[in-house]
Design an enzyme around this catalytic site. Structure first.
Site, PDB file in Angstrom:
ATOM      1  N   GLY A   1       0.783  -1.232   0.000  1.00 51.86           N
ATOM      2  CA  GLY A   1       0.000   0.000   0.000  1.00 51.86           C
ATOM      3  C   GLY A   1       0.808   1.272   0.000  1.00 51.86           C
ATOM      4  O   GLY A   1       0.271   2.351   0.201  1.00 51.86           O
TER       5      GLY A   1
ATOM      6  N   GLU B   1      -8.994   2.154  30.762  1.00 51.06           N
ATOM      7  CA  GLU B   1      -8.495   3.170  29.834  1.00 51.06           C
ATOM      8  C   GLU B   1      -7.899   4.355  30.592  1.00 51.06           C
ATOM      9  O   GLU B   1      -6.880   4.913  30.185  1.00 51.06           O
ATOM     10  CB  GLU B   1      -9.606   3.648  28.902  1.00 51.06           C
ATOM     11  CG  GLU B   1     -10.166   2.582  27.957  1.00 51.06           C
ATOM     12  CD  GLU B   1      -9.090   1.822  27.198  1.00 51.06           C
ATOM     13  OE1 GLU B   1      -8.049   2.421  26.865  1.00 51.06           O
ATOM     14  OE2 GLU B   1      -9.293   0.621  26.948  1.00 51.06           O
TER      15      GLU B   1
HETATM   16  P1  ADP Z   1       1.391  -1.153  -3.477  1.00 52.85           P
HETATM   17  O1  ADP Z   1       1.492  -1.536  -4.907  1.00 52.85           O
HETATM   18  O2  ADP Z   1       2.643  -0.565  -2.912  1.00 52.85           O
HETATM   19  O3  ADP Z   1       0.842  -2.225  -2.576  1.00 52.85           O
HETATM   20  P2  ADP Z   1      -0.600   0.610  -4.487  1.00 52.85           P
HETATM   21  O4  ADP Z   1       0.188   1.368  -5.484  1.00 52.85           O
HETATM   22  O5  ADP Z   1      -1.451  -0.484  -5.006  1.00 52.85           O
HETATM   23  O6  ADP Z   1       0.334   0.041  -3.347  1.00 52.85           O
HETATM   24  O7  ADP Z   1      -1.483   1.636  -3.656  1.00 52.85           O
HETATM   25  C1  ADP Z   1      -2.868   1.492  -3.524  1.00 52.85           C
HETATM   26  C2  ADP Z   1      -3.545   2.834  -3.536  1.00 52.85           C
HETATM   27  O8  ADP Z   1      -3.145   3.626  -2.428  1.00 52.85           O
HETATM   28  C3  ADP Z   1      -3.187   3.660  -4.730  1.00 52.85           C
HETATM   29  O9  ADP Z   1      -4.005   3.352  -5.820  1.00 52.85           O
HETATM   30  C4  ADP Z   1      -3.408   5.074  -4.239  1.00 52.85           C
HETATM   31  O10 ADP Z   1      -4.759   5.423  -4.306  1.00 52.85           O
HETATM   32  C5  ADP Z   1      -3.019   4.985  -2.789  1.00 52.85           C
HETATM   33  N1  ADP Z   1      -1.625   5.397  -2.592  1.00 52.85           N
HETATM   34  C6  ADP Z   1      -0.622   4.613  -2.138  1.00 52.85           C
HETATM   35  N2  ADP Z   1       0.526   5.301  -2.070  1.00 52.85           N
HETATM   36  C7  ADP Z   1       0.256   6.548  -2.489  1.00 52.85           C
HETATM   37  C8  ADP Z   1       1.038   7.744  -2.649  1.00 52.85           C
HETATM   38  N3  ADP Z   1       2.342   7.765  -2.347  1.00 52.85           N
HETATM   39  N4  ADP Z   1       0.425   8.824  -3.115  1.00 52.85           N
HETATM   40  C9  ADP Z   1      -0.875   8.830  -3.411  1.00 52.85           C
HETATM   41  N5  ADP Z   1      -1.662   7.753  -3.287  1.00 52.85           N
HETATM   42  C10 ADP Z   1      -1.126   6.608  -2.829  1.00 52.85           C
HETATM   43 ZN    ZN Z   2      -5.714  -1.813  27.442  1.00 52.47          ZN
END
Ligand code: ADP
Ligand code: ZN
Length: 593
Positions: A196, A416
């Site tokens: 992600g 908490e």
């Molecule tokens: P990975 O391939 O590293 O697992 P992705 O490229 O599939 O991650 O990211 C999933 C989504 O998260 C992207 O389509 C985008 O919407 C969001 N995202 C992740 N990193 C960024 C970033 N650096 N800037 C903007 N959006 C991002």
């Molecule tokens: Zn706790």
């Protein structure tokens, strides 16, 4: 599609086995004692037979003991007349024969099934990458440069990675300039980093910036049931790619094929190895003017086969890190530009409140906020909605409907408050941001701390404070109710884990010193050490001592500030969620008393 074929062949095999079993279990032919025709006639004459069945030219009957007999009657024997004249009950049976077509068909089914299976198998292992059923085809998804408009502007917060990749864009835009200068452009780029973080997005953006086609496939798509399919798909993918050059081939989850060859158990996986070899062969076979760039992504760079990383293959490796505070703010703004956002948003606070969030989680958060906005019929996403969305992504949805007894609620509130107060009182611990006793996900309540600054490393004091804070919940329960509950289960797990790492990984125990003791993890090819009995005991002793120290510290904080503990709990029971300011006021008030 892969699943379709896999399932199909599995069902075919099951059908085949079932058919065989069915045939075997089919009612066995009944056994009859054969009787000569003349003997049969005699029995009729002697009135020993009262009841027979005739089926075609076979007469069958049973004697008193139930033993079955039969005889064949010659044509034109007038046996029937004979039987009737002796008052024998005659039951005439006719065999119901299924249509010839059906019988033929049924008897051929096993062969047809075997034929189909064989057909698929041949398709699978055919080295030419069969065209008819596309079984050995790459299955890559092609994104047309005209349609996809992902650019570097869509990628935020990972500027260093972007800079490193800008050169690739240049090359794809104008390969001649580079080849004429005799420059060797990397054919393979490995993007590695947590899930992600935007690796796929980056690869797409490169294609978008350069305006070239983008082939995308996941490593797991190569690995098939049949040996040879993966290799054939790799070949097909590169053939396609070369046709469309200049272009980008993106292989997500490359670790699915590129796992270290010795890792993952002794039984080697032929299919994966063949696929990996094919990939290496293809990459080695690139000509200078093929103008195809392979970008691969993984979050397990450590388990990749070293052969993949050699020069001429994925020799350029780019880390795509989790964004820091500033990065998160930028990513949030990129995604916020696609939704309706109010003007009361304090992006900095939100970014600070999402430590460890990946780009994907941040994008998800904005999306949750948009959903909340719609559900509440709000005109824009305001700060409150965004905070709520953040909590939801962070901790799971609120479960206000969960039924909690008064007693449970009180215990949770004390628990908490215990966390919050300990954190509040320890200088150098992350400040408390918010405390709630509204259940979320599996937690009955939550104390959220916000780091003031993004930390890349932690000192022992900070970690020790964390131990104290984590234990604070359990200790408050003990002090107030003189009883322990399961509510602290997760805290205890985290305490044990953190203390163990402090001792075994970060050399924070004087007794043991700066030595790592890592458990072997053969699955990921990590050797580690097998600990001797003595060492294991020493480690346990040190972990225990660390936790005991933290326990004592937290306990004295809570007993010395019992009034504040009660007051925070009271506020929590009244308001369910209290903020940093609330705690500050309460603590100051009770200190004055
Ligand atoms: P990975 O391939 O590293 O697992 P992705 O490229 O599939 O991650 O990211 C999933 C989504 O998260 C992207 O389509 C985008 O919407 C969001 N995202 C992740 N990193 C960024 C970033 N650096 N800037 C903007 N959006 C991002
Ligand atoms: Zn706790």
């Amino acid at each position: 599609m892969n699943y379709f074929y896999k399932n199909l062949s599995i069902w075919l095999i099951i059908a085949l086995v079932a058919l065989l079993v069915f045939n075997m279990l089919k009612k066995p032919a009944e056994t009859y004692h054969n009787v000569a025709f003349t003997e049969f006639l005699q029995k009729v004459d002697n009135e020993k037979l009262t009841k027979v069945s005739i089926k075609d030219d076979v007469v069958t009957w049973k004697n008193a003991d139930g033993i079955k007999f039969r005889t064949v009657i010659p044509p034109n024997s007038k046996a029937l007349d004979h039987l009737l004249s002796h008052n024998v009950t005659v039951n005439v049976e006719k065999e119901v024969k299924p249509h010839w077509f059906l019988t033929t068909f049924l008897s051929w089914i096993p062969f047809i099934l075997i034929g189909i299976l064989w057909f698929f198998y041949m398709r699978g292992s055919s080295q030419s990458g069969g065209k008819a059923m596309a079984f050995g085809k790459s299955r890559a998804q092609l994104i047309d440069p005209q349609k996809s408009k992902v650019t570097f502007d869509d990628v935020a917060g990972i500027d260093e990675a972007k800079e490193e990749l800008a050169e690739i864009v240049d090359f794809l835009k104008n390969p001649k300039k580079f080849t004429e200068a005799g420059a060797r452009i990397p054919t393979g780029v490995l993007l590695y980093g947590e899930p992600g973080t935007g690796k796929t997005l980056l690869a797409k953006a490169i294609a978008g910036e350069a305006g070239v086609p983008f082939y995308s496939i996941s490593g797991s798509n190569f690995v098939e049931m049949y040996v040879g399919v993966g290799a054939s798909r790799v070949r097909d993918l590169f053939k396609e790619g070369k046709k469309k050059a200049p272009c980008i081939i993106f292989i997500d989850e490359i670790d699915a094929v590129g796992r270290h060859r010795s890792a993952g158990g002794a039984a080697g996986n032929d299919e994966r190895e063949q696929t990996l070899n094919q990939l290496l062969v293809e990459m080695d076979g690139f000509e200078v003017n093929d103008h195809v760039i392979v970008i691969a992504a993984t979050n397990r760079q450590d388990i990749l086969d070293p052969a993949l990383l050699r020069p001429g293959r994925f020799d350029r490796q780019v880390l795509v890190p989790l964004p820091d505070v500033g990065g998160r703010e930028k990513i949030l703004k990129v995604h916020a530009s696609k939704v309706k956002i109010g003007n009361d948003i304090d992006w900095k606070t939100i970014a600070q409140g999402t430590p460890g969030f990946s780009g994907a989680q941040l994008a998800n958060m904005i999306n949750e906020a948009a959903l909340l906005m719609a559900r509440k019929n709000a005109p824009v996403i305001n700060m409150a909605i965004l905070e709520e969305a953040k909590d939801k992504v962070m901790m799971g949805a609120e479960r206000r409907s969960m039924i909690i007894t008064e007693k449970e609620k009180k215990i949770t509130a004390y628990h908490e408050s215990g966390h919050a107060l300990v954190a509040w009182m320890l200088p150098g611990a992350d400040p408390v941001h918010k405390v709630t006793i509204i259940p979320r996900g599996r937690a009955l309540g939550l104390t959220m701390q916000l780091p003031e600054i993004e930390r890349n490393s932690h000192d022992r004091t900070y970690l020790f404070n964390n131990l104290c804070t984590l234990l604070g919940g359990r200790i408050a329960e003990e002090i107030v109710f003189n009883e322990t509950t399961t509510g602290a289960g997760n805290d205890i797990e985290r305490v044990s884990d953190l203390a163990r790492r402090m001792v075994c990984e970060w050399g924070m125990s004087e007794e043991i010193g700066p030595i790592t003791y890592v458990q072997p993890d053969p699955l990921n090819g990590r050797a580690g050490q097998i600990l001797s009995e003595e060492t294991a005991q020493l480690i346990n002793k040190e972990v225990k001592r660390l936790i005991n120290d933290a326990y004592d510290r937290a306990k004295s904080i809570l007993t010395e500030n019992r009034a504040a503990l009660d007051a925070i709990t009271q506020a929590l029971l009244e308001k369910e969620t209290i903020s940093r300011e609330d705690i500050e006021r309460i603590v100051n008030n009770s200190a004055r008393k």
